[in-house]
Design a protein around this motif. Sequence first.
Motif, PDB file in Angstrom:
ATOM      1  N   LYS A   1      -9.685  10.522  12.667  1.00  0.00           N
ATOM      2  CA  LYS A   1      -9.073  10.399  13.993  1.00  0.00           C
ATOM      3  C   LYS A   1      -8.245  11.642  14.238  1.00  0.00           C
ATOM      4  CE  LYS A   1      -7.570   8.500  17.827  1.00  0.00           C
ATOM      5  NZ  LYS A   1      -8.427   8.339  19.013  1.00  0.00           N
ATOM      6  N   ASN A   2      -8.793  12.542  15.068  1.00  0.00           N
ATOM      7  CA  ASN A   2      -8.120  13.783  15.408  1.00  0.00           C
ATOM      8  C   ASN A   2      -7.381  13.600  16.729  1.00  0.00           C
ATOM      9  OD1 ASN A   2      -8.043  16.547  16.821  1.00  0.00           O
ATOM     10  ND2 ASN A   2      -8.588  17.105  14.726  1.00  0.00           N
ATOM     11  N   LYS A   3      -6.108  13.992  16.782  1.00  0.00           N
ATOM     12  CA  LYS A   3      -5.299  13.765  17.973  1.00  0.00           C
ATOM     13  C   LYS A   3      -5.873  14.452  19.201  1.00  0.00           C
ATOM     14  CE  LYS A   3      -0.975  13.200  15.408  1.00  0.00           C
ATOM     15  NZ  LYS A   3       0.392  13.741  15.163  1.00  0.00           N
ATOM     16  N   ALA A   4      -6.501  15.611  19.009  1.00  0.00           N
ATOM     17  CA  ALA A   4      -7.035  16.360  20.148  1.00  0.00           C
ATOM     18  C   ALA A   4      -8.504  16.063  20.413  1.00  0.00           C
ATOM     19  CB  ALA A   4      -6.843  17.860  19.920  1.00  0.00           C
ATOM     20  N   MET A   5      -9.295  15.794  19.358  1.00  0.00           N
ATOM     21  CA  MET A   5     -10.746  15.687  19.499  1.00  0.00           C
ATOM     22  C   MET A   5     -11.276  14.266  19.385  1.00  0.00           C
ATOM     23  SD  MET A   5     -11.603  18.794  20.078  1.00  0.00           S
ATOM     24  CE  MET A   5     -13.396  18.717  19.930  1.00  0.00           C
ATOM     25  N   GLY A   6     -10.420  13.295  19.076  1.00  0.00           N
ATOM     26  CA  GLY A   6     -10.868  11.907  19.021  1.00  0.00           C
ATOM     27  C   GLY A   6     -11.421  11.517  17.659  1.00  0.00           C
ATOM     28  N   THR A   7     -12.244  10.464  17.650  1.00  0.00           N
ATOM     29  CA  THR A   7     -12.780   9.904  16.412  1.00  0.00           C
ATOM     30  C   THR A   7     -14.105  10.561  16.054  1.00  0.00           C
ATOM     31  OG1 THR A   7     -11.727   7.772  16.885  1.00  0.00           O
ATOM     32  CG2 THR A   7     -13.493   7.778  15.255  1.00  0.00           C
ATOM     33  N   ASN A   8     -14.235  10.975  14.790  1.00  0.00           N
ATOM     34  CA  ASN A   8     -15.421  11.679  14.331  1.00  0.00           C
ATOM     35  C   ASN A   8     -15.864  11.149  12.971  1.00  0.00           C
ATOM     36  OD1 ASN A   8     -15.048  13.679  16.520  1.00  0.00           O
ATOM     37  ND2 ASN A   8     -13.267  14.278  15.307  1.00  0.00           N
ATOM     38  N   VAL A   9     -17.076  11.487  12.579  1.00  0.00           N
ATOM     39  CA  VAL A   9     -17.590  11.130  11.257  1.00  0.00           C
ATOM     40  C   VAL A   9     -16.939  12.033  10.208  1.00  0.00           C
ATOM     41  CG1 VAL A   9     -19.646  11.015   9.802  1.00  0.00           C
ATOM     42  CG2 VAL A   9     -19.770  10.295  12.197  1.00  0.00           C
ATOM     43  N   ALA A  10     -16.658  11.470   9.044  1.00  0.00           N
ATOM     44  CA  ALA A  10     -16.083  12.232   7.942  1.00  0.00           C
ATOM     45  C   ALA A  10     -16.885  11.942   6.672  1.00  0.00           C
ATOM     46  CB  ALA A  10     -14.618  11.861   7.728  1.00  0.00           C
ATOM     47  N   ALA A  11     -16.993  12.937   5.808  1.00  0.00           N
ATOM     48  CA  ALA A  11     -17.700  12.781   4.544  1.00  0.00           C
ATOM     49  C   ALA A  11     -16.993  13.610   3.484  1.00  0.00           C
ATOM     50  CB  ALA A  11     -19.160  13.215   4.668  1.00  0.00           C
ATOM     51  N   GLY A  12     -17.167  13.208   2.230  1.00  0.00           N
ATOM     52  CA  GLY A  12     -16.508  13.946   1.162  1.00  0.00           C
ATOM     53  C   GLY A  12     -17.126  13.681  -0.190  1.00  0.00           C
ATOM     54  N   LEU A  13     -16.653  14.425  -1.182  1.00  0.00           N
ATOM     55  CA  LEU A  13     -17.132  14.291  -2.553  1.00  0.00           C
ATOM     56  C   LEU A  13     -15.991  14.635  -3.494  1.00  0.00           C
ATOM     57  CD1 LEU A  13     -19.635  13.790  -4.379  1.00  0.00           C
ATOM     58  CD2 LEU A  13     -19.966  16.273  -4.376  1.00  0.00           C
ATOM     59  N   GLU A  14     -15.791  13.775  -4.493  1.00  0.00           N
ATOM     60  CA  GLU A  14     -14.778  14.017  -5.509  1.00  0.00           C
ATOM     61  C   GLU A  14     -15.422  14.093  -6.887  1.00  0.00           C
ATOM     62  OE1 GLU A  14     -10.820  11.881  -3.562  1.00  0.00           O
ATOM     63  OE2 GLU A  14     -11.932  10.875  -5.180  1.00  0.00           O
ATOM     64  N   ALA A  15     -14.899  14.980  -7.716  1.00  0.00           N
ATOM     65  CA  ALA A  15     -15.268  15.057  -9.121  1.00  0.00           C
ATOM     66  C   ALA A  15     -14.014  14.792  -9.945  1.00  0.00           C
ATOM     67  CB  ALA A  15     -15.852  16.430  -9.456  1.00  0.00           C
ATOM     68  N   GLY A  16     -14.144  13.902 -10.931  1.00  0.00           N
ATOM     69  CA  GLY A  16     -12.980  13.555 -11.729  1.00  0.00           C
ATOM     70  C   GLY A  16     -13.185  13.841 -13.202  1.00  0.00           C
ATOM     71  N   TYR A  17     -12.111  14.204 -13.881  1.00  0.00           N
ATOM     72  CA  TYR A  17     -12.113  14.328 -15.333  1.00  0.00           C
ATOM     73  C   TYR A  17     -10.876  13.599 -15.855  1.00  0.00           C
ATOM     74  CZ  TYR A  17     -11.746  16.183 -20.033  1.00  0.00           C
ATOM     75  OH  TYR A  17     -11.641  16.294 -21.394  1.00  0.00           O
ATOM     76  N   LYS A  18     -11.116  12.507 -16.538  1.00  0.00           N
ATOM     77  CA  LYS A  18     -10.048  11.612 -16.985  1.00  0.00           C
ATOM     78  C   LYS A  18      -9.214  11.212 -15.767  1.00  0.00           C
ATOM     79  CE  LYS A  18      -9.995  13.121 -21.775  1.00  0.00           C
ATOM     80  NZ  LYS A  18      -9.197  13.647 -22.916  1.00  0.00           N
ATOM     81  N   ASP A  19      -7.941  11.602 -15.708  1.00  0.00           N
ATOM     82  CA  ASP A  19      -7.089  11.183 -14.581  1.00  0.00           C
ATOM     83  C   ASP A  19      -6.937  12.259 -13.516  1.00  0.00           C
ATOM     84  OD1 ASP A  19      -6.553   8.616 -15.572  1.00  0.00           O
ATOM     85  OD2 ASP A  19      -4.953   9.373 -16.867  1.00  0.00           O
TER      86      ASP A  19
END
Length: 232
Positions: free
Chosen positions: A40-58
């Motif tokens: 939810k962008n204050k100027a541009m409205g609602t958009n699709v979001a995507a992401g990727l996380e890589a974890g090592y232990k904590d």
Amino acid sequence: MKKVLLTSVLSSVLAVSAMAVSHTASASDFTINPMIGASKNKAMGTNVAAGLEAGYKDFILGYTYTGETDNRSNTESFGFDDNDENEKPVWRSFDASVHTSEKYKAHTLYVGYQFAVGAGHLAVKAGADFSKYSASTGFGITEYSQGGTLNKAGIGLEAQSNTEVRPMVGVGYYLDNGLNFNVHYTFQNGSRDMKYSASGYNNSKPKSISLGRNDLENKDFGTWMFTVGYRF
């Protein structure tokens, strides 16, 4: 001899088993977490979001993307009878169009650390958001006759920002079954340094001139992002 051979075989099996257990434990320290959701962008409205996380232990290293392109245009047509050099009526028509466009793209890189809480882990995150914004508007007119297109002309104005770097913070809760929920926020100050240019054409390729730089005020791109992921 048989005892020596049997002892050697058993030692080899135990060594291989120990290595397999060690490898499994080591591999389980690494995780991958694809995420999908909305921003939810204050100027541009609602958009699709995507992401990727890589974890090592904590420890966590993550990336997210969101963006929006808003194109608008309107075309009006009109025509009338005109007389040629032989005083014969010739139908002429015109298409007049106006268009506007806004584009916003944001890439975020961050790090995080998780703590065991309840039936899962709570992570705190912090990083940097890299975003660009551009906008354009223009007017064009095309003249037609019974023989085809006669003339084309138009003008346009465009503004584009450099890449802006802003702070980002977030939290995530990771259930032990892999499902997780994440909330991120990117801080913006409502002002951007924009480069302006103008262009025009008249039956030719568009020619552009620079209009210098100026700040765009009161355009707050502060963004909330909510994503759901599954960690492997």
